[in-house]
Design a protein around this motif. Structure first.
Motif, PDB file in Angstrom:
ATOM      1  N   LYS A  10     -43.804  23.119 -56.279  1.00 26.25           N
ATOM      2  CA  LYS A  10     -43.407  22.281 -55.122  1.00 26.25           C
ATOM      3  C   LYS A  10     -42.174  21.709 -55.630  1.00 26.25           C
ATOM      4  O   LYS A  10     -41.603  21.296 -56.705  1.00 26.25           O
ATOM      5  N   THR A  14     -38.140  18.925 -50.440  1.00 27.17           N
ATOM      6  CA  THR A  14     -37.849  17.658 -50.848  1.00 27.17           C
ATOM      7  C   THR A  14     -36.474  17.544 -51.904  1.00 27.17           C
ATOM      8  O   THR A  14     -35.695  16.752 -51.505  1.00 27.17           O
ATOM      9  N   TYR A  42     -43.723  14.896 -40.472  1.00 25.79           N
ATOM     10  CA  TYR A  42     -43.188  14.440 -41.887  1.00 25.79           C
ATOM     11  C   TYR A  42     -42.520  13.170 -42.089  1.00 25.79           C
ATOM     12  O   TYR A  42     -41.894  13.019 -41.291  1.00 25.79           O
ATOM     13  N   HIS A 152     -50.569  22.011 -59.730  1.00 25.38           N
ATOM     14  CA  HIS A 152     -50.618  21.308 -58.507  1.00 25.38           C
ATOM     15  C   HIS A 152     -52.068  20.995 -57.835  1.00 25.38           C
ATOM     16  O   HIS A 152     -53.142  21.600 -58.301  1.00 25.38           O
ATOM     17  N   PHE A 154     -53.574  20.748 -55.458  1.00 22.61           N
ATOM     18  CA  PHE A 154     -54.191  21.956 -54.689  1.00 22.61           C
ATOM     19  C   PHE A 154     -54.948  22.841 -55.242  1.00 22.61           C
ATOM     20  O   PHE A 154     -56.207  23.258 -54.811  1.00 22.61           O
ATOM     21  N   LYS A 159     -56.743  17.950 -50.894  1.00 26.56           N
ATOM     22  CA  LYS A 159     -55.702  18.267 -49.883  1.00 26.56           C
ATOM     23  C   LYS A 159     -54.328  17.264 -49.793  1.00 26.56           C
ATOM     24  O   LYS A 159     -54.057  16.571 -50.812  1.00 26.56           O
ATOM     25  N   ALA A 160     -53.604  17.998 -48.857  1.00 26.33           N
ATOM     26  CA  ALA A 160     -52.156  17.418 -48.656  1.00 26.33           C
ATOM     27  C   ALA A 160     -52.194  15.918 -48.429  1.00 26.33           C
ATOM     28  O   ALA A 160     -52.735  15.513 -47.660  1.00 26.33           O
ATOM     29  N   GLN A 161     -51.318  15.068 -49.173  1.00 25.34           N
ATOM     30  CA  GLN A 161     -51.446  13.592 -49.082  1.00 25.34           C
ATOM     31  C   GLN A 161     -50.336  13.104 -48.525  1.00 25.34           C
ATOM     32  O   GLN A 161     -49.022  13.512 -48.906  1.00 25.34           O
ATOM     33  N   ARG A 162     -50.664  12.228 -47.625  1.00 23.15           N
ATOM     34  CA  ARG A 162     -49.480  11.396 -47.008  1.00 23.15           C
ATOM     35  C   ARG A 162     -48.304  10.797 -47.897  1.00 23.15           C
ATOM     36  O   ARG A 162     -48.794  10.311 -49.017  1.00 23.15           O
ATOM     37  N   ILE A 164     -46.553  12.333 -50.085  1.00 27.75           N
ATOM     38  CA  ILE A 164     -46.355  13.466 -50.919  1.00 27.75           C
ATOM     39  C   ILE A 164     -45.991  14.749 -50.537  1.00 27.75           C
ATOM     40  O   ILE A 164     -45.164  15.373 -50.794  1.00 27.75           O
ATOM     41  N   GLU A 165     -46.973  15.252 -49.485  1.00 32.87           N
ATOM     42  CA  GLU A 165     -47.011  16.477 -48.780  1.00 32.87           C
ATOM     43  C   GLU A 165     -46.289  16.249 -47.519  1.00 32.87           C
ATOM     44  O   GLU A 165     -45.563  17.232 -46.854  1.00 32.87           O
ATOM     45  N   PHE A 166     -46.427  15.111 -46.824  1.00 33.10           N
ATOM     46  CA  PHE A 166     -45.717  15.045 -45.330  1.00 33.10           C
ATOM     47  C   PHE A 166     -45.324  13.708 -45.179  1.00 33.10           C
ATOM     48  O   PHE A 166     -45.502  12.740 -45.957  1.00 33.10           O
TER      49      PHE A 166
END
Ligand code: ATP
Ligand code: MG
Length: 166
Positions: A10, A14, A42, A152, A154, A159-162, A164-166
């Motif tokens: 990852k 970013t 995002y 990671h 995952f 799951k994708a975290q606010r 951090i991922e988006f």
């Protein structure tokens, strides 16, 4: 400089946004064109609205119901915009986010991507991100960083975290 962020770990996008912020702070004009991504929210989109860093989502999203032809048409359009902006002289840095995916999924050809490097004026910094950078791209680039996956969340089903991922 031709700069590539690739690898399975990852941080590719970013790091490119970090570079955009640094470049802006150093007085450069920065454009970010996102292949693939589109329609999703995002954090960086809202954050960059506060700065004169232009970011355009040109794709159809990873998960949208769009069919292959739709994704391909969007990628072709993004490529056209990339060409025009590279030749425009309006920017000091252009980031082509996830362009490597567009090549991997055959939305654009590798030759079309490499052609962008050929037309790139020497004073323009071009940043290309995404897994699976091709050996030819790595060969043509000046600065290549490979993000290595060490761990990671995952992998343990997080799951994708606010933030951090988006
Ligand atoms: P980021 O946008 O956080 O900098 P990235 O650009 O390196 O990540 P991509 O390959 O573009 O990563 O993947 C997009 C999404 O997949 C990101 O939300 C990222 O957190 C997630 N991701 C990245 N690497 C992994 C991984 N090894 N396993 C699972 N998910 C990952
Ligand atoms: Mg990315």
């Amino acid at each position: 400089m031709i700069i590539v962020h690739t690898g399975d770990g990852k941080g590719k996008t970013t790091a490119a946004i970090g570079l955009a912020v640094r470049a802006f702070g150093s007085g450069l004009k920065v454009l970010i064109l996102q292949f693939i991504k589109g329609g999703q929210t995002y954090g960086e989109l809202d954050a960059l609205k506060l700065l004169p860093i232009e970011i355009r989502q040109c794709g159809r999203g990873f998960t949208s119901s769009g069919n292959f032809d739709e994704h391909k048409a969007a990628a072709a359009e993004t490529l056209k915009v990339a060409r025009e902006e590279i030749l425009s002289g309006a920017w000091d840095m252009i980031i082509l986010d996830e362009i490597n995916y567009a090549v991997k999924f055959a939305l654009i050809t590798e030759a079309e991507m490499l052609d962008l490097l050929k037309i790139c004026p020497p004073e323009l910094h071009l940043v290309l991100t995404g897994r699976n950078a091709t050996p030819e791209l790595i060969d043509a680039a000046d600065l290549v960083t490979e993000m290595t996956l060490v761990k990671h969340p995952f992998q343990r089903g997080v799951k994708a975290q606010r933030g951090i991922e988006f």
